[in-house]
Design an enzyme around this catalytic site. Structure first.
Site, PDB file in Angstrom:
ATOM      1  N   GLY A 175       0.829  -1.200   0.000  1.00  0.00           N
ATOM      2  CA  GLY A 175       0.000   0.000   0.000  1.00  0.00           C
ATOM      3  C   GLY A 175       0.860   1.246   0.000  1.00  0.00           C
ATOM      4  N   CYS A 228       5.114  -6.246   1.893  1.00  0.00           N
ATOM      5  CA  CYS A 228       5.463  -4.834   2.050  1.00  0.00           C
ATOM      6  C   CYS A 228       4.619  -4.190   3.160  1.00  0.00           C
ATOM      7  CB  CYS A 228       5.327  -4.111   0.711  1.00  0.00           C
ATOM      8  SG  CYS A 228       6.323  -2.608   0.594  1.00  0.00           S
ATOM      9  N   TYR A 229       3.611  -3.378   2.817  1.00  0.00           N
ATOM     10  CA  TYR A 229       2.764  -2.785   3.850  1.00  0.00           C
ATOM     11  C   TYR A 229       2.121  -3.880   4.707  1.00  0.00           C
ATOM     12  CZ  TYR A 229      -0.837   0.134   6.011  1.00  0.00           C
ATOM     13  OH  TYR A 229      -1.647   0.781   6.926  1.00  0.00           O
ATOM     14  N   HIS A 232       8.389  -7.239  -3.231  1.00  0.00           N
ATOM     15  CA  HIS A 232       7.181  -7.635  -3.970  1.00  0.00           C
ATOM     16  C   HIS A 232       7.441  -8.890  -4.809  1.00  0.00           C
ATOM     17  CE1 HIS A 232       4.549  -4.153  -3.134  1.00  0.00           C
ATOM     18  NE2 HIS A 232       5.695  -3.503  -3.013  1.00  0.00           N
ATOM     19  N   GLU A 245       5.265 -10.570  -6.342  1.00  0.00           N
ATOM     20  CA  GLU A 245       4.266 -10.691  -7.405  1.00  0.00           C
ATOM     21  C   GLU A 245       4.681 -10.037  -8.709  1.00  0.00           C
ATOM     22  OE1 GLU A 245       2.987  -6.962  -5.077  1.00  0.00           O
ATOM     23  OE2 GLU A 245       4.101  -8.814  -4.766  1.00  0.00           O
ATOM     24  N   ASP A 297     -10.286  -8.203 -26.213  1.00  0.00           N
ATOM     25  CA  ASP A 297     -11.161  -8.123 -25.042  1.00  0.00           C
ATOM     26  C   ASP A 297     -12.631  -8.163 -25.435  1.00  0.00           C
ATOM     27  OD1 ASP A 297      -8.725  -7.726 -23.777  1.00  0.00           O
ATOM     28  OD2 ASP A 297      -8.961  -5.551 -23.709  1.00  0.00           O
ATOM     29  N   SER A 298     -13.038  -7.259 -26.311  1.00  0.00           N
ATOM     30  CA  SER A 298     -14.448  -7.206 -26.695  1.00  0.00           C
ATOM     31  C   SER A 298     -14.853  -8.443 -27.493  1.00  0.00           C
ATOM     32  CB  SER A 298     -14.743  -5.937 -27.487  1.00  0.00           C
ATOM     33  OG  SER A 298     -14.017  -5.898 -28.695  1.00  0.00           O
ATOM     34  N   SER A 299     -13.927  -9.007 -28.263  1.00  0.00           N
ATOM     35  CA  SER A 299     -14.239 -10.211 -29.040  1.00  0.00           C
ATOM     36  C   SER A 299     -14.495 -11.402 -28.119  1.00  0.00           C
ATOM     37  CB  SER A 299     -13.083 -10.535 -29.993  1.00  0.00           C
ATOM     38  OG  SER A 299     -12.832  -9.453 -30.865  1.00  0.00           O
ATOM     39  N   LYS A 324      -4.826  -9.160 -19.345  1.00  0.00           N
ATOM     40  CA  LYS A 324      -4.806  -9.376 -20.794  1.00  0.00           C
ATOM     41  C   LYS A 324      -4.350 -10.780 -21.173  1.00  0.00           C
ATOM     42  CE  LYS A 324      -5.214  -6.593 -23.701  1.00  0.00           C
ATOM     43  NZ  LYS A 324      -6.343  -6.169 -24.568  1.00  0.00           N
TER      44      LYS A 324
END
Length: 510
Positions: A51, A78-79, A167, A169, A225-227, A366
């Protein structure tokens, strides 16, 4: 199931992405979620995110000590590590020197989080903090340290409480995934059973429940994305879906015709093409502020869709391809994360809209959407298409958007993509595009003084769009792109290359 408590980190969604990459289901909730709700969720483990605040600040987000009485493992990042330290009676203070970027992490204990790691051998860790653990809580052990942080990772193994100052991740921590997997599998005992196949089943059921016997319009842009959204919704409700492609006049050269041809064939009579280019360009006239551009485009999109929905009859729902990065960079819907910019399909939406949103990809990144598209049987050329921003070229034409300036950018963009494809890089980089800058510079063309536009070239590599590195293109390729743009695009006499990473920059310039 793993519960992730969000304390406002820009990386919170990355934690979720990594957990799901390990085929473990997870949910993100705000740090102040009630204990009753946590008990209802029945998590196998709880991760406390990073954070922007410091835990010693009076206004810092806090959790009740009762949280740590739950009989599950905790992993503070972290935080989140600072929260564990304060709960256990340790001391946290501002570091004398802020650590940001890669740091060597020396492993002191190869058990638990660092199971399988070489002892005392440096491990790269991505630091982003201004706090320092000054004292170790009673009964806790140090798992790792750095030159600047004597307690870079610690644990209370008996109560299964773990924390790291860096981090794991982010992609910049090369063995970070191993640390997360050790928490998921060695410590929490999770099973890797969550897959895209399961996601499709759950999404189809959720869409059917939300829509009932209603009808849906889908905002098709031609991107992955929209497809994927259109295909997923069609699987759920069949011909009660109508796909609408709006040509907003902010597309690349020939894109409108290409997309229309592709989706008219795929969705047949349930596909609608709307040419609203003049309408969008008129609304953007004189506008230079990027946030205002995004909001104007977002509001106008909704106006167009609502108008078309009324023509179709009783349509109450709008499906669109909102992703996790869109949400976290636009608004904080699950925690106190800081706003970066408004995305047209999130922060750019009008406060009062008649259509109800269907956003089945809202919790995906994505690369996960691409895997989902593959599972749904979409063609590879569509799945691997580079991301294109919802506001289109409006945010790549810096300053006022005019048809003249759009044409200059379109001509430059064609050259960039042609040369990137010739170099066999299109599928290997995250994005490659041109930006038209709102400045002119002096040059010499044909032995005469010129005062023309500047085009910037942006090519980045990324896994998810949350962080990105600029790609060091070879000098020959850079020279070819630059020479072609200057020689072939009227009105440009200078090309520059953007060598900034995200963070601190963003991928798009606006």
């Amino acid at each position: 199931m793993i519960l992730i408590l969000d304390f406002g980190s820009q990386y919170t969604q990355l934690i979720a992405r990594r957990v799901r990459e390990a085929n473990v289901y997870c949910e993100i909730h705000p740090f102040n979620i009630s204990l009753e709700e946590i008990r209802r969720l029945k998590p196998e483990g709880i991760i406390l995110s990073g954070g922007p605040a410091s835990v010693y600040q009076e206004t810092a987000p806090r959790v009740a000590d009762e949280l740590f009485a739950l009989p599950v493992p905790f992993f503070g990042i972290c935080y989140g590590m600072g929260m564990l330290n304060l709960f256990a009676g340790g001391e946290v203070a501002r570091a004398e020197r802020r650590e940001y970027g890669p740091a060597e992490v020396f492993v002191d204990d190869v058990a638990d989080l660092f199971y399988g790691f070489p002892k005392r051998e440096p491990v790269r860790g991505w630091m982003s903090h201004g706090d320092r653990m000054n004292s170790l809580p009673k009964g806790w052990v140090v798992l790792a340290h750095t030159q600047n942080s004597p307690i870079a990772a610690f644990a209370d193994p008996k109560r299964r409480l773990f924390g790291v100052q860096f981090h794991p991740e982010v992609a910049h921590t090369p063995r970070g995934m191993e640390i997360l997997k050790n928490f998921l599998f060695q410590i929490c005992g999770c099973e890797p059973s969550w897959t895209m196949g399961h996601f499709i089943e759950a999404s189809v059921a959720r869409i059917r429940e939300q829509i009932g016997d209603g009808r849906v319009v889908c905002a098709l842009s031609g991107g992955v994305d929209s497809s994927v959204v259109a295909t997923l919704v069609q699987r759920a409700i069949g011909d009660r879906l109508t796909c609408i492609f709006v040509n907003n006049g902010l597309l690349r050269r020939g894109e409108g015709e290409q997309i229309s041809g592709l989706f008219a064939e795929r969705f047949g009579q349930n596909f609608r093409y709307i040419d609203a280019a003049a309408r969008f360009l008129s609304a953007l006239k004189g506008v230079e502020d990027p946030e205002q551009k995004r909001k104007i485009i977002g509001h106008l999109f909704i106006e167009v869709f609502e108008e078309e929905a009324k023509k179709l009859g009783d349509v109450k729902f709008l499906a669109q391809g909102t992703l996790y990065p869109d949400v976290i960079e636009s608004v904080s819907f699950i925690g106190p994360s800081a706003t970066i910019k408004s995305h047209h399909n999130v922060g750019g939406l009008p406060p009062h809209m008649e259509l109800q949103l269907i956003e089945p990809l809202r919790e995906l990144f994505k690369d996960e959407v691409r895997r989902l598209g593959q599972e749904l049987g979409l063609p590879r050329e569509l799945i691997q298409r580079q991301p294109f921003p919802g506001p289109g070229l409006a945010i790549r034409v810096l300053g006022e958007v005019t048809e003249e300036r759009l044409e200059i950018l379109r001509a430059a963009d064609v050259i960039v993509l042609e040369e990137i494809r010739k170099a066999d890089l299109y599928d290997k980089v995250w994005q490659s595009f041109a930006i038209l800058l709102p400045i002119r510079t002096v040059g010499v063309m044909g032995d005469e003084r010129s005062y023309e536009n500047v085009v910037a070239l942006r090519v980045v590599q990324s896994e998810d769009g949350m962080t990105a590195d600029w790609v060091p293109l070879g000098p020959d390729l850079l020279a070819t792109i630059s020479n072609r743009i200057i020689n072939e695009v009227q009105g440009v006499n200078r090309v520059v290359y953007d060598i900034s990473s995200k963070p601190p920059a963003t991928i798009e310039w606006e």
